[in-house]
Design an enzyme around this catalytic site. Structure first.
Site, short mmCIF file in Angstrom:
data_model
loop_
_atom_site.label_atom_id
_atom_site.label_comp_id
_atom_site.label_asym_id
_atom_site.label_seq_id
_atom_site.Cartn_x
_atom_site.Cartn_y
_atom_site.Cartn_z
N TYR A 33 0.85 -1.45 0.04
CA TYR A 33 0.16 0.04 0.04
C TYR A 33 0.97 1.20 0.05
O TYR A 33 2.14 1.24 0.01
CB TYR A 33 -1.12 0.00 1.22
CG TYR A 33 -0.30 0.24 2.40
CD1 TYR A 33 0.47 -0.80 3.19
CD2 TYR A 33 -0.44 1.55 3.03
CE1 TYR A 33 1.04 -0.40 4.33
CE2 TYR A 33 0.07 1.64 4.44
CZ TYR A 33 0.75 0.88 5.08
OH TYR A 33 1.79 1.08 6.28
N LYS A 147 6.37 -2.02 1.88
CA LYS A 147 5.47 -1.35 2.53
C LYS A 147 4.24 -2.28 2.43
O LYS A 147 3.23 -2.21 1.70
CB LYS A 147 5.13 -0.02 1.82
CG LYS A 147 4.30 0.84 2.87
CD LYS A 147 4.38 2.38 2.48
CE LYS A 147 3.07 3.18 3.26
NZ LYS A 147 3.31 3.17 4.46
N GLU A 180 11.99 2.37 14.26
CA GLU A 180 11.53 3.17 13.70
C GLU A 180 9.96 3.00 14.63
O GLU A 180 9.77 2.10 15.33
CB GLU A 180 11.09 3.13 12.49
CG GLU A 180 10.34 2.00 12.00
CD GLU A 180 10.08 1.68 10.36
OE1 GLU A 180 9.93 2.73 9.58
OE2 GLU A 180 9.86 0.37 10.00
N LEU A 205 11.17 1.10 7.05
CA LEU A 205 10.38 1.54 5.82
C LEU A 205 11.25 2.81 5.72
O LEU A 205 11.28 3.87 6.45
CB LEU A 205 8.79 1.98 6.15
CG LEU A 205 8.26 2.19 4.94
CD1 LEU A 205 8.01 1.09 3.79
CD2 LEU A 205 7.06 2.87 4.83
N1 PMP Z 1 7.74 3.70 9.15
C1 PMP Z 1 6.52 2.84 9.09
C2 PMP Z 1 6.37 1.63 9.56
C3 PMP Z 1 5.33 3.53 8.37
O1 PMP Z 1 4.09 2.72 8.47
C4 PMP Z 1 5.35 4.77 7.90
C5 PMP Z 1 4.19 5.35 7.27
N2 PMP Z 1 3.76 4.54 6.10
C6 PMP Z 1 6.72 5.37 7.94
C7 PMP Z 1 7.67 4.89 8.53
C8 PMP Z 1 6.52 6.67 7.38
O2 PMP Z 1 6.70 6.83 5.93
P1 PMP Z 1 5.96 7.85 5.02
O3 PMP Z 1 6.75 9.14 5.37
O4 PMP Z 1 6.37 7.72 3.64
O5 PMP Z 1 4.62 8.00 5.55
#
Ligand code: PMP
Length: 287
Positions: A33, A147, A180, A205
């Site tokens: 996603y 993701k 994270e 991610l």
């Molecule tokens: N880490 C994880 C595990 C996430 O789910 C997200 C949000 N999708 C992020 C980091 C931040 O990613 P982004 O800045 O692309 O929203």
């Protein structure tokens, strides 16, 4: 007009939008996603999100459901139908519908759904007081760079945070290093005013907000290190913050019940949030 969603080729009223019970996303979490922020009607960093979607799909050997121009067209049409100016666009691609069997099915068309959600600006309280985070063991798999919609450890982590009166849980690997948050990237600022965030690898991610903020930090000339940091280092940090497509940049002022720095949102954090907000404001719609 009621909110609409896009499901496998058609626009449906949101409450009637549904997928088949043998969609592999539903059965196996066999899908990926993206969440693309929409600011003043503009899809922020759309191509970076679509690049990451392509990468997630190819790592799982799922075909793209349609070409990038077609995806962009559907995104814009759904935003138009929903009058979306500020919020986000959610898109999910699964391997599609097939009789339940762990192995990849043959000739299955990937399934695509999209929905939008309006979002209010972050509250003054959050911006002036900052957020609380807890820490807990990272229980996820070894490919957090994909993701995937397989988010159970993230769901449990966020729930544990909520039950502890916190906004987010910072996950900690076997070496005591923060990976994270459950839906956000984690950052600290050291006593020496260096901005630290974990380097991109299979352990996190690689957030699009992270990538854009790293670029802004480099452009502005702040000191930066992409490396892991321990829970102890985070607790002793001068400032902390988190980033994501729906949080942008939000201050963290408490970790495991202990104040970060002086317990107020950090000066650098506040500046970085402003740089990110200015960046979004400066964007113009691309084709
Ligand atoms: N880490 C994880 C595990 C996430 O789910 C997200 C949000 N999708 C992020 C980091 C931040 O990613 P982004 O800045 O692309 O929203």
């Amino acid at each position: 007009m009621p909110r609409q969603a896009y499901v496998n080729g058609s626009y449906k009223p949101h409450r009637e939008a549904a997928v088949h019970i043998e969609d592999r996303g539903y059965l196996f979490a066999d899908g990926v996603y993206e969440v693309v922020p929409v600011h003043n009607g503009i899809l922020v960093d759309e191509d970076l999100h679509l690049d990451r979607l392509d990468r997630s799909l190819s790592e799982l050997q799922i075909e793209a459901p349609m070409s990038r121009p077609a995806l962009k067209l559907v995104s814009r049409e759904l935003m138009r139908r929903n009058g979306l100016n500020n919020g986000f666009l959610y898109m999910q691609v699964t391997r599609g519908v097939a009789p339940r069997d762990h192995k990849f099915p043959h000739d299955t068309k990937p399934a695509l759904v999209m929905m939008t959600r309006q979002m209010k600006p972050h509250s003054e309280k959050v911006l002036s007081e900052g957020l609380k985070v807890i820490t807990l063991p990272d229980q996820r798999w070894a490919r957090c760079d994909i993701k995937s919609v397989s988010l159970l450890p993230n769901v449990l982590g966020k729930q544990a945070a909520a039950e502890a009166g916190a906004y987010e849980a910072w996950q900690v690997d076997g070496d005591g290093q923060v990976t994270e948050g459950t839906s956000t990237n984690a950052w600290i600022v050291t006593e020496g005013n260096r901005v630290i965030t974990r380097n991109a690898s299979n352990a996190i991610l690689n957030g699009i907000t992270r990538i854009t903020l790293l670029n802004l930090i480099r452009t502005e000339g702040y000191e930066l290190e992409e490396r892991s940091f321990s829970v102890e280092e985070a607790r002793a940090a001068r400032e902390a913050f988190l980033t994501s497509s729906t949080s942008f940049v939000l201050p963290v002022t408490q970790i495991d019940g202990q104040p970060v720095g002086n317990g107020h949102p950090g000066i650098l954090t506040t500046k970085l949030r402003q740089h990110y907000m200015d960046y979004m404001q400066s964007l113009r719609q691309s084709a």
